[in-house]
Design a protein around this motif. Structure first.
Motif, PDB file in Angstrom:
ATOM      1  N   GLY A  45       0.826  -1.212   0.000  1.00  0.00           N
ATOM      2  CA  GLY A  45       0.000   0.000   0.000  1.00  0.00           C
ATOM      3  C   GLY A  45       0.851   1.249   0.000  1.00  0.00           C
ATOM      4  O   GLY A  45       2.023   1.231  -0.391  1.00  0.00           O
ATOM      5  N   PRO A  46       0.269   2.367   0.454  1.00  0.00           N
ATOM      6  CA  PRO A  46       1.013   3.634   0.470  1.00  0.00           C
ATOM      7  C   PRO A  46       2.265   3.535   1.332  1.00  0.00           C
ATOM      8  O   PRO A  46       2.280   2.862   2.360  1.00  0.00           O
ATOM      9  CB  PRO A  46       0.024   4.633   1.072  1.00  0.00           C
ATOM     10  N   THR A  47       3.321   4.193   0.896  1.00  0.00           N
ATOM     11  CA  THR A  47       4.567   4.225   1.652  1.00  0.00           C
ATOM     12  C   THR A  47       5.165   5.624   1.533  1.00  0.00           C
ATOM     13  O   THR A  47       4.525   6.526   0.997  1.00  0.00           O
ATOM     14  CB  THR A  47       5.536   3.114   1.171  1.00  0.00           C
ATOM     15  N   THR A  48       6.366   5.799   2.023  1.00  0.00           N
ATOM     16  CA  THR A  48       6.992   7.118   2.029  1.00  0.00           C
ATOM     17  C   THR A  48       8.150   7.170   1.031  1.00  0.00           C
ATOM     18  O   THR A  48       8.652   6.146   0.567  1.00  0.00           O
ATOM     19  CB  THR A  48       7.548   7.451   3.423  1.00  0.00           C
ATOM     20  N   CYS A  49       8.590   8.372   0.748  1.00  0.00           N
ATOM     21  CA  CYS A  49       9.763   8.565  -0.100  1.00  0.00           C
ATOM     22  C   CYS A  49      10.981   7.915   0.539  1.00  0.00           C
ATOM     23  O   CYS A  49      11.773   7.262  -0.154  1.00  0.00           O
ATOM     24  CB  CYS A  49      10.008  10.054  -0.316  1.00  0.00           C
ATOM     25  N   ASP A  50      11.136   8.079   1.842  1.00  0.00           N
ATOM     26  CA  ASP A  50      12.280   7.498   2.547  1.00  0.00           C
ATOM     27  C   ASP A  50      12.352   5.991   2.359  1.00  0.00           C
ATOM     28  O   ASP A  50      13.428   5.433   2.160  1.00  0.00           O
ATOM     29  CB  ASP A  50      12.224   7.812   4.046  1.00  0.00           C
ATOM     30  N   GLU A  51      11.202   5.334   2.411  1.00  0.00           N
ATOM     31  CA  GLU A  51      11.161   3.874   2.296  1.00  0.00           C
ATOM     32  C   GLU A  51      11.659   3.373   0.943  1.00  0.00           C
ATOM     33  O   GLU A  51      12.147   2.253   0.840  1.00  0.00           O
ATOM     34  CB  GLU A  51       9.747   3.352   2.550  1.00  0.00           C
ATOM     35  N   VAL A  52      11.538   4.185  -0.104  1.00  0.00           N
ATOM     36  CA  VAL A  52      12.003   3.762  -1.434  1.00  0.00           C
ATOM     37  C   VAL A  52      13.317   4.453  -1.807  1.00  0.00           C
ATOM     38  O   VAL A  52      13.794   4.289  -2.924  1.00  0.00           O
ATOM     39  CB  VAL A  52      10.928   3.998  -2.519  1.00  0.00           C
ATOM     40  N   GLY A  53      13.892   5.224  -0.881  1.00  0.00           N
ATOM     41  CA  GLY A  53      15.179   5.864  -1.112  1.00  0.00           C
ATOM     42  C   GLY A  53      15.124   7.160  -1.899  1.00  0.00           C
ATOM     43  O   GLY A  53      16.147   7.628  -2.401  1.00  0.00           O
ATOM     44  N   ALA A  54      13.943   7.765  -2.008  1.00  0.00           N
ATOM     45  CA  ALA A  54      13.809   9.017  -2.755  1.00  0.00           C
ATOM     46  C   ALA A  54      13.969  10.207  -1.815  1.00  0.00           C
ATOM     47  O   ALA A  54      13.376  10.242  -0.742  1.00  0.00           O
ATOM     48  CB  ALA A  54      12.455   9.080  -3.447  1.00  0.00           C
ATOM     49  N   VAL A  55      14.769  11.170  -2.234  1.00  0.00           N
ATOM     50  CA  VAL A  55      14.950  12.385  -1.439  1.00  0.00           C
ATOM     51  C   VAL A  55      14.444  13.633  -2.158  1.00  0.00           C
ATOM     52  O   VAL A  55      14.213  14.658  -1.538  1.00  0.00           O
ATOM     53  CB  VAL A  55      16.421  12.582  -1.008  1.00  0.00           C
ATOM     54  N   LYS A  56      14.297  13.538  -3.500  1.00  0.00           N
ATOM     55  CA  LYS A  56      13.851  14.701  -4.274  1.00  0.00           C
ATOM     56  C   LYS A  56      12.784  14.279  -5.287  1.00  0.00           C
ATOM     57  O   LYS A  56      12.729  13.126  -5.714  1.00  0.00           O
ATOM     58  CB  LYS A  56      15.008  15.331  -5.053  1.00  0.00           C
ATOM     59  N   LEU A  57      11.988  15.257  -5.666  1.00  0.00           N
ATOM     60  CA  LEU A  57      11.037  15.120  -6.759  1.00  0.00           C
ATOM     61  C   LEU A  57      11.519  16.055  -7.863  1.00  0.00           C
ATOM     62  O   LEU A  57      11.824  17.216  -7.596  1.00  0.00           O
ATOM     63  CB  LEU A  57       9.631  15.525  -6.309  1.00  0.00           C
ATOM     64  N   GLU A  58      11.609  15.533  -9.079  1.00  0.00           N
ATOM     65  CA  GLU A  58      12.050  16.338 -10.216  1.00  0.00           C
ATOM     66  C   GLU A  58      10.887  16.485 -11.191  1.00  0.00           C
ATOM     67  O   GLU A  58      10.194  15.519 -11.488  1.00  0.00           O
ATOM     68  CB  GLU A  58      13.218  15.655 -10.921  1.00  0.00           C
ATOM     69  N   ILE A  59      10.682  17.707 -11.663  1.00  0.00           N
ATOM     70  CA  ILE A  59       9.696  17.983 -12.715  1.00  0.00           C
ATOM     71  C   ILE A  59      10.454  18.573 -13.898  1.00  0.00           C
ATOM     72  O   ILE A  59      11.145  19.574 -13.753  1.00  0.00           O
ATOM     73  CB  ILE A  59       8.637  19.013 -12.272  1.00  0.00           C
ATOM     74  N   ILE A  60      10.333  17.928 -15.049  1.00  0.00           N
ATOM     75  CA  ILE A  60      10.886  18.493 -16.286  1.00  0.00           C
ATOM     76  C   ILE A  60       9.691  18.855 -17.155  1.00  0.00           C
ATOM     77  O   ILE A  60       8.929  17.980 -17.583  1.00  0.00           O
ATOM     78  CB  ILE A  60      11.807  17.502 -17.021  1.00  0.00           C
ATOM     79  N   SER A  61       9.497  20.147 -17.385  1.00  0.00           N
ATOM     80  CA  SER A  61       8.402  20.652 -18.209  1.00  0.00           C
ATOM     81  C   SER A  61       8.976  21.148 -19.523  1.00  0.00           C
ATOM     82  O   SER A  61       9.823  22.033 -19.538  1.00  0.00           O
ATOM     83  CB  SER A  61       7.665  21.796 -17.500  1.00  0.00           C
ATOM     84  N   THR A  62       8.510  20.568 -20.631  1.00  0.00           N
ATOM     85  CA  THR A  62       9.001  20.933 -21.952  1.00  0.00           C
ATOM     86  C   THR A  62       7.880  21.550 -22.770  1.00  0.00           C
ATOM     87  O   THR A  62       6.843  20.912 -22.984  1.00  0.00           O
ATOM     88  CB  THR A  62       9.563  19.700 -22.698  1.00  0.00           C
ATOM     89  N   HIS A  63       8.068  22.815 -23.176  1.00  0.00           N
ATOM     90  CA  HIS A  63       7.076  23.493 -24.010  1.00  0.00           C
ATOM     91  C   HIS A  63       7.023  22.764 -25.346  1.00  0.00           C
ATOM     92  O   HIS A  63       8.052  22.603 -26.013  1.00  0.00           O
ATOM     93  CB  HIS A  63       7.457  24.960 -24.199  1.00  0.00           C
ATOM     94  N   LEU A  64       5.852  22.286 -25.745  1.00  0.00           N
ATOM     95  CA  LEU A  64       5.739  21.447 -26.932  1.00  0.00           C
ATOM     96  C   LEU A  64       5.869  22.210 -28.248  1.00  0.00           C
ATOM     97  O   LEU A  64       6.073  21.584 -29.291  1.00  0.00           O
ATOM     98  CB  LEU A  64       4.425  20.659 -26.903  1.00  0.00           C
ATOM     99  N   LEU A  65       5.788  23.543 -28.227  1.00  0.00           N
ATOM    100  CA  LEU A  65       5.943  24.326 -29.456  1.00  0.00           C
ATOM    101  C   LEU A  65       7.348  24.903 -29.607  1.00  0.00           C
ATOM    102  O   LEU A  65       7.840  25.077 -30.720  1.00  0.00           O
ATOM    103  CB  LEU A  65       4.912  25.452 -29.511  1.00  0.00           C
ATOM    104  N   THR A  66       8.000  25.205 -28.484  1.00  0.00           N
ATOM    105  CA  THR A  66       9.326  25.838 -28.547  1.00  0.00           C
ATOM    106  C   THR A  66      10.455  24.907 -28.116  1.00  0.00           C
ATOM    107  O   THR A  66      11.621  25.246 -28.289  1.00  0.00           O
ATOM    108  CB  THR A  66       9.373  27.080 -27.641  1.00  0.00           C
ATOM    109  N   SER A  67      10.112  23.786 -27.502  1.00  0.00           N
ATOM    110  CA  SER A  67      11.079  22.816 -26.940  1.00  0.00           C
ATOM    111  C   SER A  67      11.861  23.372 -25.756  1.00  0.00           C
ATOM    112  O   SER A  67      12.820  22.752 -25.296  1.00  0.00           O
ATOM    113  CB  SER A  67      12.052  22.304 -28.008  1.00  0.00           C
ATOM    114  N   GLN A  68      11.469  24.544 -25.229  1.00  0.00           N
ATOM    115  CA  GLN A  68      12.135  25.093 -24.045  1.00  0.00           C
ATOM    116  C   GLN A  68      11.834  24.182 -22.857  1.00  0.00           C
ATOM    117  O   GLN A  68      10.694  23.829 -22.602  1.00  0.00           O
ATOM    118  CB  GLN A  68      11.658  26.505 -23.751  1.00  0.00           C
ATOM    119  N   GLU A  69      12.890  23.812 -22.131  1.00  0.00           N
ATOM    120  CA  GLU A  69      12.772  22.887 -21.011  1.00  0.00           C
ATOM    121  C   GLU A  69      13.022  23.615 -19.699  1.00  0.00           C
ATOM    122  O   GLU A  69      13.965  24.400 -19.593  1.00  0.00           O
ATOM    123  CB  GLU A  69      13.798  21.769 -21.201  1.00  0.00           C
ATOM    124  N   THR A  70      12.177  23.345 -18.703  1.00  0.00           N
ATOM    125  CA  THR A  70      12.349  23.886 -17.364  1.00  0.00           C
ATOM    126  C   THR A  70      12.483  22.708 -16.413  1.00  0.00           C
ATOM    127  O   THR A  70      11.603  21.844 -16.373  1.00  0.00           O
ATOM    128  CB  THR A  70      11.150  24.755 -16.951  1.00  0.00           C
TER     129      THR A  70
END
Length: 132
Positions: A45-70
């Motif tokens: 069931g639900p668990t925590t980030c620590d339990e799976v070894g995750a310390v960060k969340l990353e979001i990569i947003s790419t504009h689909l018309l300009t290809s600009q990535e954030t």
């Protein structure tokens, strides 16, 4: 009580910076934001980030018309919510990943799409589950 059912403000940008759609100097919106909720689960069931070894969340947003990535990084606090910084309006592909302590990718969600409006509003993308 009036206003008791009024939802609170959306979560702040994932990196903790000031929201550029509402700058302290009274400027006008430059685009909009996208937000989402996320969960981490394992076979029990639900668990925590620590339990799976995750310390960060990353979001990569790419504009689909300009290809600009954030690229944005923030703490992993599942279950949690996150919001992008203000992005220029248009369609985006968004990739969400959990990152380990050595900057290794632990899990990545399939790319999802969303549209940023130019009025400073937030587009909620839904809830994403990182299943282990």
């Amino acid at each position: 009580m009036p206003g008791a059912d009024t939802p609170g403000p959306p979560p702040g940008p994932i990196d903790g910076s000031e929201d550029a759609a509402n700058p302290g100097d009274g400027g006008s919106p430059l685009g909009g934001t996208m937000s989402f909720a996320y969960l981490v689960t394992d076979p029990n069931g639900p668990t925590t980030c620590d339990e799976v070894g995750a310390v960060k969340l990353e979001i990569i947003s790419t504009h689909l018309l300009t290809s600009q990535e954030t690229v944005q990084l923030g703490p992993c606090n599942a279950p949690g919510t996150a919001q992008t910084v203000v992005l220029p309006s248009g369609p985006y592909g968004n990739q969400l990943s959990l990152i380990g302590q050595f900057d290794n990718v632990i899990s990545t969600q399939p790319t999802n799409t969303g549209v940023v409006n130019d009025d400073g509003s937030n587009t909620f993308l839904g809830t994403f589950t990182f299943a282990f």
